[in-house]
Design a protein around this motif. Sequence first.
Motif, PDB file in Angstrom:
ATOM      1  N   SER A   1      -4.298  19.042  49.623  1.00  0.00           N
ATOM      2  CA  SER A   1      -5.738  19.200  49.376  1.00  0.00           C
ATOM      3  C   SER A   1      -6.001  19.370  47.878  1.00  0.00           C
ATOM      4  O   SER A   1      -7.059  18.959  47.367  1.00  0.00           O
ATOM      5  CB  SER A   1      -6.301  20.382  50.171  1.00  0.00           C
ATOM      6  N   ALA A   2      -5.037  19.955  47.175  1.00  0.00           N
ATOM      7  CA  ALA A   2      -5.185  20.102  45.713  1.00  0.00           C
ATOM      8  C   ALA A   2      -5.209  18.724  45.060  1.00  0.00           C
ATOM      9  O   ALA A   2      -6.006  18.467  44.143  1.00  0.00           O
ATOM     10  CB  ALA A   2      -4.042  20.937  45.150  1.00  0.00           C
ATOM     11  N   MET A   3      -4.350  17.845  45.527  1.00  0.00           N
ATOM     12  CA  MET A   3      -4.322  16.493  44.980  1.00  0.00           C
ATOM     13  C   MET A   3      -5.663  15.785  45.238  1.00  0.00           C
ATOM     14  O   MET A   3      -6.171  15.069  44.376  1.00  0.00           O
ATOM     15  CB  MET A   3      -3.176  15.688  45.602  1.00  0.00           C
ATOM     16  N   GLU A   4      -6.239  16.016  46.417  1.00  0.00           N
ATOM     17  CA  GLU A   4      -7.547  15.432  46.735  1.00  0.00           C
ATOM     18  C   GLU A   4      -8.622  15.980  45.799  1.00  0.00           C
ATOM     19  O   GLU A   4      -9.480  15.249  45.319  1.00  0.00           O
ATOM     20  CB  GLU A   4      -7.924  15.712  48.202  1.00  0.00           C
ATOM     21  N   ARG A   5      -8.568  17.272  45.546  1.00  0.00           N
ATOM     22  CA  ARG A   5      -9.539  17.911  44.633  1.00  0.00           C
ATOM     23  C   ARG A   5      -9.452  17.286  43.238  1.00  0.00           C
ATOM     24  O   ARG A   5     -10.475  17.070  42.586  1.00  0.00           O
ATOM     25  CB  ARG A   5      -9.253  19.423  44.529  1.00  0.00           C
ATOM     26  N   LEU A   6      -8.241  17.005  42.794  1.00  0.00           N
ATOM     27  CA  LEU A   6      -8.068  16.387  41.476  1.00  0.00           C
ATOM     28  C   LEU A   6      -8.754  15.024  41.436  1.00  0.00           C
ATOM     29  O   LEU A   6      -9.409  14.670  40.466  1.00  0.00           O
ATOM     30  CB  LEU A   6      -6.584  16.222  41.151  1.00  0.00           C
ATOM     31  N   LYS A   7      -8.593  14.272  42.541  1.00  0.00           N
ATOM     32  CA  LYS A   7      -9.164  12.916  42.581  1.00  0.00           C
ATOM     33  C   LYS A   7     -10.689  12.931  42.533  1.00  0.00           C
ATOM     34  O   LYS A   7     -11.302  11.976  42.068  1.00  0.00           O
ATOM     35  CB  LYS A   7      -8.694  12.192  43.850  1.00  0.00           C
ATOM     36  N   THR A   8     -11.310  13.996  43.023  1.00  0.00           N
ATOM     37  CA  THR A   8     -12.773  14.055  43.012  1.00  0.00           C
ATOM     38  C   THR A   8     -13.317  14.222  41.588  1.00  0.00           C
ATOM     39  O   THR A   8     -14.493  13.983  41.345  1.00  0.00           O
ATOM     40  CB  THR A   8     -13.310  15.250  43.842  1.00  0.00           C
ATOM     41  N   GLY A   9     -12.462  14.673  40.663  1.00  0.00           N
ATOM     42  CA  GLY A   9     -12.927  14.906  39.293  1.00  0.00           C
ATOM     43  C   GLY A   9     -13.621  16.241  39.125  1.00  0.00           C
ATOM     44  O   GLY A   9     -14.105  16.573  38.055  1.00  0.00           O
ATOM     45  N   GLU A  10     -13.668  17.039  40.208  1.00  0.00           N
ATOM     46  CA  GLU A  10     -14.339  18.344  40.129  1.00  0.00           C
ATOM     47  C   GLU A  10     -13.384  19.432  39.645  1.00  0.00           C
ATOM     48  O   GLU A  10     -13.813  20.428  39.078  1.00  0.00           O
ATOM     49  CB  GLU A  10     -14.899  18.741  41.498  1.00  0.00           C
ATOM     50  N   ALA A  11     -12.102  19.245  39.904  1.00  0.00           N
ATOM     51  CA  ALA A  11     -11.120  20.268  39.540  1.00  0.00           C
ATOM     52  C   ALA A  11     -10.545  19.973  38.159  1.00  0.00           C
ATOM     53  O   ALA A  11     -10.479  18.818  37.733  1.00  0.00           O
ATOM     54  CB  ALA A  11     -10.005  20.323  40.565  1.00  0.00           C
ATOM     55  N   SER A  12     -10.141  21.025  37.443  1.00  0.00           N
ATOM     56  CA  SER A  12      -9.448  20.817  36.175  1.00  0.00           C
ATOM     57  C   SER A  12      -8.000  21.243  36.380  1.00  0.00           C
ATOM     58  O   SER A  12      -7.194  20.464  36.875  1.00  0.00           O
ATOM     59  CB  SER A  12     -10.124  21.601  35.049  1.00  0.00           C
ATOM     60  N   LYS A  13      -7.668  22.495  36.053  1.00  0.00           N
ATOM     61  CA  LYS A  13      -6.305  22.968  36.328  1.00  0.00           C
ATOM     62  C   LYS A  13      -6.279  23.649  37.688  1.00  0.00           C
ATOM     63  O   LYS A  13      -7.102  24.531  37.965  1.00  0.00           O
ATOM     64  CB  LYS A  13      -5.845  23.959  35.244  1.00  0.00           C
ATOM     65  N   ILE A  14      -5.343  23.249  38.499  1.00  0.00           N
ATOM     66  CA  ILE A  14      -5.173  23.852  39.815  1.00  0.00           C
ATOM     67  C   ILE A  14      -3.850  24.622  39.826  1.00  0.00           C
ATOM     68  O   ILE A  14      -2.802  24.049  39.562  1.00  0.00           O
ATOM     69  CB  ILE A  14      -5.151  22.776  40.926  1.00  0.00           C
TER      70      ILE A  14
ATOM     71  N   ASP B   1      -9.178  25.996  40.368  1.00  0.00           N
ATOM     72  CA  ASP B   1      -8.731  26.176  41.749  1.00  0.00           C
ATOM     73  C   ASP B   1      -7.427  26.965  41.788  1.00  0.00           C
ATOM     74  O   ASP B   1      -6.590  26.810  40.909  1.00  0.00           O
ATOM     75  CB  ASP B   1      -8.460  24.819  42.434  1.00  0.00           C
ATOM     76  N   ARG B   2      -7.294  27.793  42.818  1.00  0.00           N
ATOM     77  CA  ARG B   2      -6.033  28.493  43.086  1.00  0.00           C
ATOM     78  C   ARG B   2      -5.742  28.270  44.554  1.00  0.00           C
ATOM     79  O   ARG B   2      -6.562  28.639  45.406  1.00  0.00           O
ATOM     80  CB  ARG B   2      -6.193  29.991  42.813  1.00  0.00           C
ATOM     81  N   ILE B   3      -4.614  27.654  44.835  1.00  0.00           N
ATOM     82  CA  ILE B   3      -4.332  27.333  46.236  1.00  0.00           C
ATOM     83  C   ILE B   3      -2.900  27.712  46.598  1.00  0.00           C
ATOM     84  O   ILE B   3      -2.046  27.887  45.740  1.00  0.00           O
ATOM     85  CB  ILE B   3      -4.532  25.825  46.524  1.00  0.00           C
ATOM     86  N   ALA B   4      -2.677  27.827  47.895  1.00  0.00           N
ATOM     87  CA  ALA B   4      -1.321  28.086  48.389  1.00  0.00           C
ATOM     88  C   ALA B   4      -0.549  26.775  48.427  1.00  0.00           C
ATOM     89  O   ALA B   4      -1.133  25.706  48.617  1.00  0.00           O
ATOM     90  CB  ALA B   4      -1.395  28.693  49.783  1.00  0.00           C
ATOM     91  N   MET B   5       0.740  26.886  48.238  1.00  0.00           N
ATOM     92  CA  MET B   5       1.605  25.699  48.223  1.00  0.00           C
ATOM     93  C   MET B   5       1.413  24.847  49.481  1.00  0.00           C
ATOM     94  O   MET B   5       1.449  23.618  49.426  1.00  0.00           O
ATOM     95  CB  MET B   5       3.070  26.137  48.115  1.00  0.00           C
ATOM     96  N   LYS B   6       1.193  25.500  50.615  1.00  0.00           N
ATOM     97  CA  LYS B   6       1.062  24.742  51.863  1.00  0.00           C
ATOM     98  C   LYS B   6      -0.165  23.811  51.826  1.00  0.00           C
ATOM     99  O   LYS B   6      -0.235  22.853  52.588  1.00  0.00           O
ATOM    100  CB  LYS B   6       1.008  25.675  53.080  1.00  0.00           C
TER     101      LYS B   6
END
Length: 256
Positions: free
Chosen positions: A235-248, A226-231
Motif C-alpha cells: 500500500s505504501a508503494m501505491e501511495r507513492l504512485k499517487t504523488g500524494e506521499a513524499s517520504k514513507i 506516511d508511517r506504515i507497518a512493514m506488512k
Amino acid sequence: MACGKCLQCRTGEAHICQNVKIIGVDADGAFAEYVVIPESNVWKLDPAIPQEYASILDPLGNAVHSVLAGEIAAKSVAITGCGPIGLFAIAVARATGAAQVFAIETNQHRRKIAAEMKADAVFDPATQDVKAEILQRSDGQGADVVLEMAGHPKAIRTAFDIVRRGGRISLLGLTSKPISLNFSEDIIFKGITIQGINGRRMYQTWYQMTALLKAGKLDLHPAITDRIAMKDFSSAMERLKTGEASKILVYPNGTK
Ligand SMILES: [Zn+2]
C-alpha cells in the motif's frame, strides 16, 4: 560501496569511484532482514538525532551535498523539483544561511510540503511565470544558486532561465534523454558555473549532516507523510504512485 583503489578513491573523491557498487542497484538491496556492507560504510547515528531520521539520511545527503557544493550564505536559492531531496534541500539551504529559498514544483501536494519546509516562495510552473516571479524577488538579477532536482527537460530549461549571470547551477536530477541547450546564451555569455552532483561525499557530507541534525537545525518532519507497518508495504508503494506521499517510513514491527 567504493573500491578504495581507483584514482578518485585515492584522491578524496570516493563518491565518484570508478568501481562504485550501489546497494539495491549493483548488489542486493536493503529491503531485507540483513544487509552485508563493509565496516567502513557503517555510520553510527548520534543519540541526539531522532532515530527515524536514520532512514532518510541517504536523500538528505544528496540535498546537503548539492546545497553545500558552493557558497550559500546570503544567496538566493531556487530549487526545481520538490521530491524528498528537493524538499530537504529547502531546509538545508535555510539552515546554512541562504537569504531566500524558492521552490518550483508542478505537484500540488509537494508544493504544500515545500511551504511547510519554509520555502520563502513556492511556484507552480504550470500556471505561473517562474522566471518573472524570481526576477521580481531578486531585483531583476535571477537566483544566485539553482539546485536542479527534477530531471525533467522543462525544469532544466527553467534552471538556466532563472539563474543569474555568474550564478551556479547544481544538477542532481537525472535525465533519461539528452538535453538541448544554447551553450553561448545559456552558459558562456552568462558566465555561470554548472556542477554535476553525484551521491554524497564520503564522508564529508555525513559529518555535515550529523552536525546540522545534532544542532537541531533541520526539521524534516513535513517531508515524512506516511508511517506504515512493514506488512502494508504494497500500500505504501501505491501511495507513492499517487504523488500524494513524499517520504514513507516503514516499521518492521508496526507503527505503535
Ligand atoms: Zn574507487
